[in-house]
Design a protein around this motif. Structure first.
Motif, short mmCIF file in Angstrom:
data_model
loop_
_atom_site.label_atom_id
_atom_site.label_comp_id
_atom_site.label_asym_id
_atom_site.label_seq_id
_atom_site.Cartn_x
_atom_site.Cartn_y
_atom_site.Cartn_z
N GLY A 48 51.09 46.71 38.97
CA GLY A 48 50.42 46.17 37.81
C GLY A 48 50.04 44.71 37.95
O GLY A 48 49.41 44.14 37.05
N GLN A 49 50.42 44.08 39.07
CA GLN A 49 50.08 42.68 39.29
C GLN A 49 48.61 42.55 39.70
O GLN A 49 48.08 43.40 40.43
CB GLN A 49 50.96 42.07 40.39
CG GLN A 49 52.43 42.04 40.04
CD GLN A 49 52.73 41.12 38.87
OE1 GLN A 49 52.35 39.95 38.89
NE2 GLN A 49 53.38 41.64 37.86
N ILE A 50 47.94 41.51 39.22
CA ILE A 50 46.56 41.25 39.61
C ILE A 50 46.58 40.51 40.93
O ILE A 50 47.02 39.35 41.01
CB ILE A 50 45.83 40.44 38.52
CG1 ILE A 50 45.76 41.29 37.24
CG2 ILE A 50 44.43 40.05 38.98
CD1 ILE A 50 45.25 40.55 36.04
N GLN A 78 48.74 42.10 32.58
CA GLN A 78 49.55 42.74 33.61
C GLN A 78 50.58 43.68 33.01
O GLN A 78 50.91 44.73 33.62
CB GLN A 78 50.21 41.67 34.48
CG GLN A 78 49.21 40.96 35.38
CD GLN A 78 49.84 39.97 36.33
OE1 GLN A 78 49.30 39.71 37.39
NE2 GLN A 78 51.00 39.44 35.98
N SER A 136 41.69 32.54 36.39
CA SER A 136 42.48 33.42 35.52
C SER A 136 42.32 33.03 34.07
O SER A 136 42.22 33.89 33.18
CB SER A 136 43.96 33.38 35.92
OG SER A 136 44.16 33.94 37.18
N GLU A 193 49.50 37.46 31.77
CA GLU A 193 50.76 38.20 31.63
C GLU A 193 50.59 39.40 30.70
O GLU A 193 51.11 40.49 30.98
CB GLU A 193 51.86 37.27 31.11
CG GLU A 193 52.28 36.18 32.08
CD GLU A 193 51.34 34.99 32.06
OE1 GLU A 193 50.41 34.99 31.18
OE2 GLU A 193 51.51 34.08 32.89
N ILE A 239 44.05 45.44 40.95
CA ILE A 239 45.39 45.55 40.38
C ILE A 239 46.27 46.28 41.38
O ILE A 239 45.95 47.40 41.81
CB ILE A 239 45.36 46.33 39.06
CG1 ILE A 239 44.34 45.70 38.10
CG2 ILE A 239 46.72 46.39 38.41
CD1 ILE A 239 44.01 46.57 36.91
N ALA A 254 48.64 46.73 32.36
CA ALA A 254 48.33 47.39 33.63
C ALA A 254 49.54 48.14 34.17
O ALA A 254 49.42 49.24 34.70
CB ALA A 254 47.83 46.37 34.64
N SER A 255 50.73 47.54 34.03
CA SER A 255 51.94 48.21 34.50
C SER A 255 52.20 49.48 33.71
O SER A 255 52.64 50.50 34.25
CB SER A 255 53.14 47.25 34.37
OG SER A 255 52.95 46.10 35.16
#
Length: 374
Positions: free
Chosen positions: A283-285, A248, A323, A245, A279, A251-252
């Protein structure tokens, strides 16, 4: 003032972020090998490799003219080649050795043309770049070897300079004379006077400059811009290993609606695990794979297969267990530290060192940020 060129190009499909060492005990030589291998596999180094081949051909032509006794023609040709090799539009990652060879050729030609000052300048420039690589006795005449020792080695003996590099964001990778030196901010000491080739890489940004260390050291500052800052935040979040989390969210914040893929490296005893992630634009993996290399010299074939899956979108979705390994804390590493702190009654705090980061997203794998150096 040095003028830097912008080489950004639109890139179809997902964007390759790069390879990052997630722990400080991953050797830089492995990260460099992975960066180069991945960039070649993804077709990001084609323009650079074409330039290298062309420069090699030009130096071979200079050598042929020299052997035929055309000293003036060969001098003019090698001077033009050196000017191209030291232009600010390519990264000097592979061409510094070629530049060193060209400088030796120029020094030899100048010597035979009775231009000792010109020979001294060329030999000293070579010695500053490659102090541990004198001319090969099997390739150069004794008179050239003696002149090199007198005009370069002896003249510069005992003279040392320092180069201090201050960069935003902190943790940018410093390359000097074609070799990685570490992360900024840093000071490189014991450099010989002369021209050195500095390149600073952070995220999708790269700035570079010829640095002339004359009578004193230099302080260089660089600001690689907002994109490098957000990229740095993303990789810093991954190095924290605080869970998927947390990564992510980073990443977002740094994604700007783009699909991207990247590889992180950790050490497992004498081997290495490479976690590759894709990604999504939010932004989600959406894809996660792992490859194990038994040594830093192992074949990169499995890495290429993982990269193909990440690029093409065929990488499997992240499982809970994978993960946890890729993004979670590593208790086996922190437990001995905690136990040692309890036993001694001393509170120990450890900070993770920043690993190498290189984003390659145009046809040459290089993005130059204009005005980044001052």
């Amino acid at each position: 003032m040095l003028t830097l060129s912008l080489l950004m190009m639109a890139t179809p499909g997902p964007i390759w972020i790069g390879v990052d060492a997630l722990e400080s005990d991953v050797p830089p030589v492995l990260v460099e090998r992975l960066q180069v291998g991945a960039a070649e596999f993804l077709g990001l180094r084609q323009a650079e490799k074409a330039n290298i081949q062309g420069w090699q051909d030009r130096l071979a032509a200079v050598d042929a003219a020299f052997r035929q006794g055309n000293l003036e023609a060969s001098r003019g040709a090698v001077v033009r080649l050196i000017a191209d090799l030291t232009a600010d539009s390519h990264p000097w990652l592979e061409s510094v050795d070629l530049l060193a060879d060209a400088l030796l050729m120029l020094g030899q030609i100048q010597l035979l043309l009775d231009d000792e000052l010109g020979a001294a300048a060329a030999f000293q420039s070579h010695h500053a770049l490659r102090p541990q690589s004198p001319p090969n006795p099997s390739l150069y005449r004794p008179v050239v070897l003696k002149a090199y020792d007198r005009l370069a080695v002896t003249t510069l003996a005992g003279a040392r300079r320092s180069l201090q590099v201050q960069v935003r964001p902190a943790g940018a990778t410093i390359w000097l004379d074609g070799k990685p030196r570490g992360q900024a901010p840093m000071t490189v000491s014991a450099l010989l006077p002369g021209r050195h080739y500095l390149r600073i890489v952070a995220g999708a940004r790269s700035v570079q400059q010829i640095v002339d260390l004359g009578n004193e050291g230099r302080v260089i500052g660089a600001d690689l811009g907002a994109d490098a800052q957000t990229a740095g935040a993303f990789f810093a979040a991954w190095r924290e290993r605080a869970g998927v989390e947390r990564l992510q969210r980073a990443a977002s914040a740094s994604g700007h609606g783009r699909v991207r893929f990247a590889v992180g490296v950790v050490r497992v005893k004498e081997a290495f695990e490479l976690f590759g992630l894709r990604i999504g634009s939010s932004g989600q993996i959406v894809g996660l794979g792992v490859v194990r290399l038994e040594s830093a010299q192992a074949s990169l074939g499995p890495v290429q297969e993982m990269l193909r899956g990440l690029r093409d979108g065929s990488a499997p979705p992240p499982s809970t267990s994978l993960s946890s390994r890729a993004f979670g804390q590593a208790p086996s590493r922190t437990k001995p530290v905690i136990l040692g702190a309890i036993a001694s009654g001393v509170l120990v705090a450890a900070a993770a060192a920043v690993g190498l980061t290189l984003w390659m997203q145009d046809s040459s794998g290089i993005v130059i940020e204009p005005g980044g150096l001052r």
